[in-house]
Design a protein around this motif. Structure first.
Motif, PDB file in Angstrom:
ATOM      1  N   GLY A  15       0.827  -1.203  -0.162  1.00  0.00           N
ATOM      2  CA  GLY A  15       0.117   0.066   0.009  1.00  0.00           C
ATOM      3  C   GLY A  15       0.844   1.214  -0.029  1.00  0.00           C
ATOM      4  O   GLY A  15       0.525   2.247   0.897  1.00  0.00           O
ATOM      5  N   LYS A  23      -4.333  -1.809   2.272  1.00  0.00           N
ATOM      6  CA  LYS A  23      -5.336  -1.068   1.593  1.00  0.00           C
ATOM      7  C   LYS A  23      -6.882  -1.932   1.667  1.00  0.00           C
ATOM      8  O   LYS A  23      -7.827  -1.229   1.952  1.00  0.00           O
ATOM      9  CB  LYS A  23      -5.177  -1.105  -0.115  1.00  0.00           C
ATOM     10  N   GLY A  24      -6.628  -3.239   1.712  1.00  0.00           N
ATOM     11  CA  GLY A  24      -7.853  -3.886   2.022  1.00  0.00           C
ATOM     12  C   GLY A  24      -8.648  -3.774   3.389  1.00  0.00           C
ATOM     13  O   GLY A  24      -9.785  -3.816   3.642  1.00  0.00           O
ATOM     14  N   GLN A  26      -8.728  -0.732   4.676  1.00  0.00           N
ATOM     15  CA  GLN A  26      -8.980   0.813   4.780  1.00  0.00           C
ATOM     16  C   GLN A  26     -10.681   0.883   4.644  1.00  0.00           C
ATOM     17  O   GLN A  26     -11.338   0.252   3.983  1.00  0.00           O
ATOM     18  CB  GLN A  26      -8.414   1.545   3.783  1.00  0.00           C
ATOM     19  N   MET A  33     -12.305  -2.276   2.843  1.00  0.00           N
ATOM     20  CA  MET A  33     -12.651  -2.548   1.269  1.00  0.00           C
ATOM     21  C   MET A  33     -12.759  -3.950   1.293  1.00  0.00           C
ATOM     22  O   MET A  33     -13.384  -4.371   0.335  1.00  0.00           O
ATOM     23  CB  MET A  33     -11.412  -1.838   0.684  1.00  0.00           C
ATOM     24  N   CYS A  98      -7.896  -6.526  -3.715  1.00  0.00           N
ATOM     25  CA  CYS A  98      -8.458  -6.229  -2.312  1.00  0.00           C
ATOM     26  C   CYS A  98      -9.134  -4.856  -2.430  1.00  0.00           C
ATOM     27  O   CYS A  98      -9.950  -4.129  -1.691  1.00  0.00           O
ATOM     28  CB  CYS A  98      -7.584  -6.429  -0.965  1.00  0.00           C
ATOM     29  N   ASP A  99      -8.550  -3.924  -3.478  1.00  0.00           N
ATOM     30  CA  ASP A  99      -8.528  -2.395  -3.430  1.00  0.00           C
ATOM     31  C   ASP A  99      -9.831  -2.258  -4.527  1.00  0.00           C
ATOM     32  O   ASP A  99      -9.371  -1.111  -5.067  1.00  0.00           O
ATOM     33  CB  ASP A  99      -7.469  -1.654  -3.619  1.00  0.00           C
ATOM     34  N   ASN A 178      -9.714   0.520  -9.476  1.00  0.00           N
ATOM     35  CA  ASN A 178      -9.189   0.451  -7.904  1.00  0.00           C
ATOM     36  C   ASN A 178      -8.751   1.682  -7.207  1.00  0.00           C
ATOM     37  O   ASN A 178      -8.438   2.657  -7.635  1.00  0.00           O
ATOM     38  CB  ASN A 178      -7.938  -0.658  -8.128  1.00  0.00           C
ATOM     39  N   ASN A 180      -6.207   3.398  -4.913  1.00  0.00           N
ATOM     40  CA  ASN A 180      -4.621   3.263  -4.623  1.00  0.00           C
ATOM     41  C   ASN A 180      -4.182   4.317  -3.792  1.00  0.00           C
ATOM     42  O   ASN A 180      -3.008   4.360  -3.016  1.00  0.00           O
ATOM     43  CB  ASN A 180      -3.734   3.224  -5.847  1.00  0.00           C
ATOM     44  N   LEU A 185      -9.694   7.035  -2.499  1.00  0.00           N
ATOM     45  CA  LEU A 185     -10.408   6.301  -1.053  1.00  0.00           C
ATOM     46  C   LEU A 185     -11.723   7.506  -0.830  1.00  0.00           C
ATOM     47  O   LEU A 185     -12.947   7.151  -0.545  1.00  0.00           O
ATOM     48  CB  LEU A 185      -9.795   6.001  -0.035  1.00  0.00           C
TER      49      LEU A 185
END
Length: 188
Positions: A15, A23-24, A26, A33, A98-99, A178, A180, A185
């Motif tokens: 990340g 990231k997954g 967040q 996610m 995952c993102d 995605n 990143n 986000l």
């Protein structure tokens, strides 16, 4: 649901573009996610594995096996695919990052229709391939192991050595977005 497919959520990265966070995990709309990804993936596959190299307990609480890379040093999505292929109990695996919390609800079925006699199918929108969205035969594990052992890390370089079909998803192009960065986000 495709019972003969293992879903692999690729959550093994560092990340870096998001400040070196997982990231997954967040939050997006109040949920990590990875929860959004799992909710969309679970109805499509017979089992799910989560490829993670950190925060194993956090990912483990979702009730799926968590498998780390066998290759050290955060070696990228191919290392995650390799880890998943070694643990899969089905004849094919479907990889998703995952993102990408908006992945298509019909991803697996559309990829499975097109793979036919190929080694793998990869999603495409317009002229852009999305290599981390792929349906891969478990039979390529030995080939991938050799590629990684020789120092290979580039996903498209490995794909170039296989029989690949690109599956168009132009009707769902936004589903492959995605997240990143923190800005992405926040705007999602």
């Amino acid at each position: 649901m495709m019972d003969d497919v293992t879903g692999i959520v690729l959550a093994g990265g560092q990340g870096r573009r998001m400040g070196c966070v997982d990231k997954g995990l967040q939050l997006l709309h109040g949920k990590p996610m990875v929860e959004h990804v799992l909710a969309r993936l679970a109805p499509q596959v017979g089992e799910i594995l989560i490829n993670a190299n950190q925060n194993h307990a956090a990912y483990g609480r979702y009730g799926h096996r968590v498998v780390p890379d066998a290759i050290g040093g955060f070696a990228g999505p191919l290392a995650g695919l390799h880890a998943g292929l070694t643990q899969a109990r089905r004849s094919m695996v479907l990889t998703v990052p995952c993102d990408s919390p908006f992945l298509p609800l019909d991803l697996c079925i559309r990829m499975e229709k097109e793979i036919k006699d190929k080694d793998l199918a990869v999603a495409r929108t317009g002229d852009q391939a999305h290599p981390v969205f792929s349906l891969v035969r478990v039979s390529v594990l030995e080939h991938l192991s050799k590629f990684l052992a020789a120092g290979g890390r580039k996903i498209d370089a490995w794909y170039a050595t296989l029989r690949v079909v690109e599956v168009p998803f132009d009707d769902e192009a936004d589903a492959f977005r995605n997240i990143n960065t923190r800005e992405e986000l926040n705007s999602a």
